[in-house]
Motif scaffolding. Structure first.
Motif, PDB file in Angstrom:
ATOM      1  N   THR A 170       3.815   9.005  -8.243  1.00  6.97           N
ATOM      2  CA  THR A 170       4.147  10.094  -7.540  1.00  6.97           C
ATOM      3  C   THR A 170       4.016   9.846  -5.960  1.00  6.97           C
ATOM      4  O   THR A 170       4.899  10.565  -5.227  1.00  6.97           O
ATOM      5  CB  THR A 170       3.143  11.168  -8.018  1.00  6.97           C
ATOM      6  OG1 THR A 170       3.282  11.256  -9.470  1.00  6.97           O
ATOM      7  CG2 THR A 170       3.497  12.686  -7.195  1.00  6.97           C
ATOM      8  N   GLY A 171       3.074   9.304  -5.637  1.00  9.20           N
ATOM      9  CA  GLY A 171       2.861   9.067  -3.902  1.00  9.20           C
ATOM     10  C   GLY A 171       4.245   8.142  -3.617  1.00  9.20           C
ATOM     11  O   GLY A 171       4.609   8.547  -2.527  1.00  9.20           O
ATOM     12  N   ALA A 172       4.646   7.172  -4.470  1.00  8.74           N
ATOM     13  CA  ALA A 172       5.702   6.500  -3.858  1.00  8.74           C
ATOM     14  C   ALA A 172       6.911   7.591  -3.721  1.00  8.74           C
ATOM     15  O   ALA A 172       7.941   7.283  -2.808  1.00  8.74           O
ATOM     16  CB  ALA A 172       6.105   5.252  -4.747  1.00  8.74           C
ATOM     17  N   VAL A 196       3.862  -2.882  -3.573  1.00  2.70           N
ATOM     18  CA  VAL A 196       5.056  -1.944  -3.609  1.00  2.70           C
ATOM     19  C   VAL A 196       6.299  -2.775  -3.175  1.00  2.70           C
ATOM     20  O   VAL A 196       6.501  -3.226  -1.958  1.00  2.70           O
ATOM     21  CB  VAL A 196       4.886  -0.832  -2.705  1.00  2.70           C
ATOM     22  CG1 VAL A 196       6.053   0.124  -2.677  1.00  2.70           C
ATOM     23  CG2 VAL A 196       3.553   0.081  -3.256  1.00  2.70           C
ATOM     24  N   LEU A 197       7.371  -2.759  -3.919  1.00  2.00           N
ATOM     25  CA  LEU A 197       8.443  -3.480  -3.929  1.00  2.00           C
ATOM     26  C   LEU A 197       9.516  -2.319  -3.323  1.00  2.00           C
ATOM     27  O   LEU A 197       9.558  -1.406  -4.316  1.00  2.00           O
ATOM     28  CB  LEU A 197       8.823  -4.290  -4.836  1.00  2.00           C
ATOM     29  CG  LEU A 197       8.005  -5.446  -5.227  1.00  2.00           C
ATOM     30  CD1 LEU A 197       8.543  -6.124  -6.541  1.00  2.00           C
ATOM     31  CD2 LEU A 197       7.684  -6.359  -4.223  1.00  2.00           C
ATOM     32  N   LYS A 225       0.882  -1.040   0.149  1.00  2.00           N
ATOM     33  CA  LYS A 225      -0.071   0.025  -0.059  1.00  2.00           C
ATOM     34  C   LYS A 225       0.800   1.216   0.024  1.00  2.00           C
ATOM     35  O   LYS A 225       2.089   1.194   0.546  1.00  2.00           O
ATOM     36  CB  LYS A 225      -0.948   0.070   1.120  1.00  2.00           C
ATOM     37  CG  LYS A 225      -1.557  -1.312   1.411  1.00  2.00           C
ATOM     38  CD  LYS A 225      -2.792  -1.475   0.316  1.00  2.00           C
ATOM     39  CE  LYS A 225      -3.590  -2.501   0.405  1.00  2.00           C
ATOM     40  NZ  LYS A 225      -4.326  -2.968  -0.581  1.00  2.00           N
ATOM     41  N   LEU A 226       0.302   2.144  -0.487  1.00  4.20           N
ATOM     42  CA  LEU A 226       1.061   3.436  -0.333  1.00  4.20           C
ATOM     43  C   LEU A 226       0.804   4.344   0.897  1.00  4.20           C
ATOM     44  O   LEU A 226       1.115   5.367   1.042  1.00  4.20           O
ATOM     45  CB  LEU A 226       0.606   4.507  -1.812  1.00  4.20           C
ATOM     46  CG  LEU A 226       1.023   3.854  -2.978  1.00  4.20           C
ATOM     47  CD1 LEU A 226       0.638   5.128  -3.892  1.00  4.20           C
ATOM     48  CD2 LEU A 226       2.411   3.791  -3.257  1.00  4.20           C
ATOM     49  N   CYS A 285      12.574   8.751  -3.435  1.00  7.37           N
ATOM     50  CA  CYS A 285      13.545   7.836  -4.462  1.00  7.37           C
ATOM     51  C   CYS A 285      12.918   7.770  -5.666  1.00  7.37           C
ATOM     52  O   CYS A 285      11.756   8.453  -5.941  1.00  7.37           O
ATOM     53  CB  CYS A 285      14.221   6.749  -3.866  1.00  7.37           C
ATOM     54  SG  CYS A 285      12.798   5.560  -3.534  1.00  7.37           S
ATOM     55  N   GLU A 286      13.514   7.119  -6.584  1.00  6.94           N
ATOM     56  CA  GLU A 286      13.008   7.147  -7.875  1.00  6.94           C
ATOM     57  C   GLU A 286      11.879   6.061  -7.877  1.00  6.94           C
ATOM     58  O   GLU A 286      11.951   5.116  -6.809  1.00  6.94           O
ATOM     59  CB  GLU A 286      14.130   6.462  -8.938  1.00  6.94           C
ATOM     60  CG  GLU A 286      15.325   7.563  -9.284  1.00  6.94           C
ATOM     61  CD  GLU A 286      16.207   6.989 -10.259  1.00  6.94           C
ATOM     62  OE1 GLU A 286      16.281   5.831 -10.655  1.00  6.94           O
ATOM     63  OE2 GLU A 286      16.789   7.801 -10.970  1.00  6.94           O
ATOM     64  N   ALA A 287      11.135   5.902  -8.842  1.00  7.31           N
ATOM     65  CA  ALA A 287       9.870   4.835  -8.685  1.00  7.31           C
ATOM     66  C   ALA A 287       9.371   4.472 -10.023  1.00  7.31           C
ATOM     67  O   ALA A 287       9.764   5.178 -11.175  1.00  7.31           O
ATOM     68  CB  ALA A 287       8.797   5.677  -7.944  1.00  7.31           C
TER      69      ALA A 287
END
Length: 259
Positions: free
Chosen positions: A49-51, A15-16, A1-2, A57-59
């Motif tokens: 964007t939320g990640a 999400v990894l 989850k975010l 960091c990059e997503a």
């Protein structure tokens, strides 16, 4: 989850988190997509964007699409605006998913074999789909824990009816891991007649699908009440197939029942 603070419609399937030297360097947002959905071109960028905001960091976005038509749709870049560029999903569809037909490879990486069976379970080459499914099943039945019954049921739910017809899904000496499947199988044998055998088989399929559905919900961390669990375990196979598809992305069990 975010994050719990995110509204349900803005939560990804998974999400990894990739770490290097104790620091998060990449977040991979994973979405399982079983059908085309025009709303995703708006929610998927929000996931990425939320990640980025949360983990600093990059997503990137990875879409798992077992059907070729859905994979082709998901491959398209998501344009954000006239000057701000686009998000390019990384899509894993039947073309990208390896065809695991080697028993040794399936035993070494059983989860990959299971995914291979599901992703290629509707292949136009039915003989190839049967071979892939058979390879996965043989590896699954060697597992010493509860994964054997869960993976078996997920394979059954993911392959086409044509593959099921040509595949001897139940080995002669196989002992079901799930009590409901054992009972249904025993009842089907005891009845002896064609009508009774069909009834036992249908009941076993329904309970197997119910087990797979509950496993998906548990793996995604979706809360479930006793009443909702009872509704799932008492449903028929046709209803459960629709719910199993919905369970891959639905944020709540009530949303699964709408599927």
């Amino acid at each position: 989850k975010l994050g719990a603070a995110s509204p349900p419609e803005l939560r990804a399937d998974g999400v990894l988190q990739v770490n290097r030297d104790g620091k998060t360097v990449l977040i991979i947002v994973v979405e399982v997509q079983l059908a085309t959905d025009p709303n995703k071109v708006y929610s998927w960028p929000a996931y990425v964007t939320g990640a980025r905001i949360r983990y600093r960091c990059e997503a990137m976005l990875v879409v798992l699409a077992p059907y070729e038509s859905v994979a082709a749709w998901a491959h398209r870049p998501i344009r954000l605006g006239p000057v701000v560029g686009a998000i390019q999903p990384v899509v894993v569809g039947p073309t990208e998913m390896p065809m695991v037909t080697d028993p040794a490879q399936a035993r070494q990486n059983t989860e990959l074999a299971v995914f291979s069976a599901i992703f290629h379970g509707h292949d136009k080459d039915v003989s190839l789909a049967v071979r892939i499914a058979q390879t996965a099943i043989e590896a699954v039945l060697l597992l010493p824990d509860r994964r054997a019954s869960v993976y078996y049921d997920l394979i059954w739910a993911g392959i086409s009816d044509k593959v099921k017809e040509r595949l001897n899904m139940i080995p002669q000496n196989y002992q079901y891991q799930h009590e409901g499947l054992r009972r249904a199988n025993a009842e089907g044998k005891a009845e002896g007649e064609a009508a009774g055998e069909a009834k036992g088989k249908a009941r076993g399929e329904a309970e197997g699908l119910a087990l797979g559905l509950l496993a998906v919900l548990q793996a995604r961390g979706v809360p479930i009440t006793g009443k909702q669990r009872q509704r799932i375990t008492s449903a028929n196979a046709q209803q459960l197939r629709g719910w199993l598809d919905a369970a891959v992305t639905a944020p709540t069990v009530d949303d699964v029942f709408k599927g």
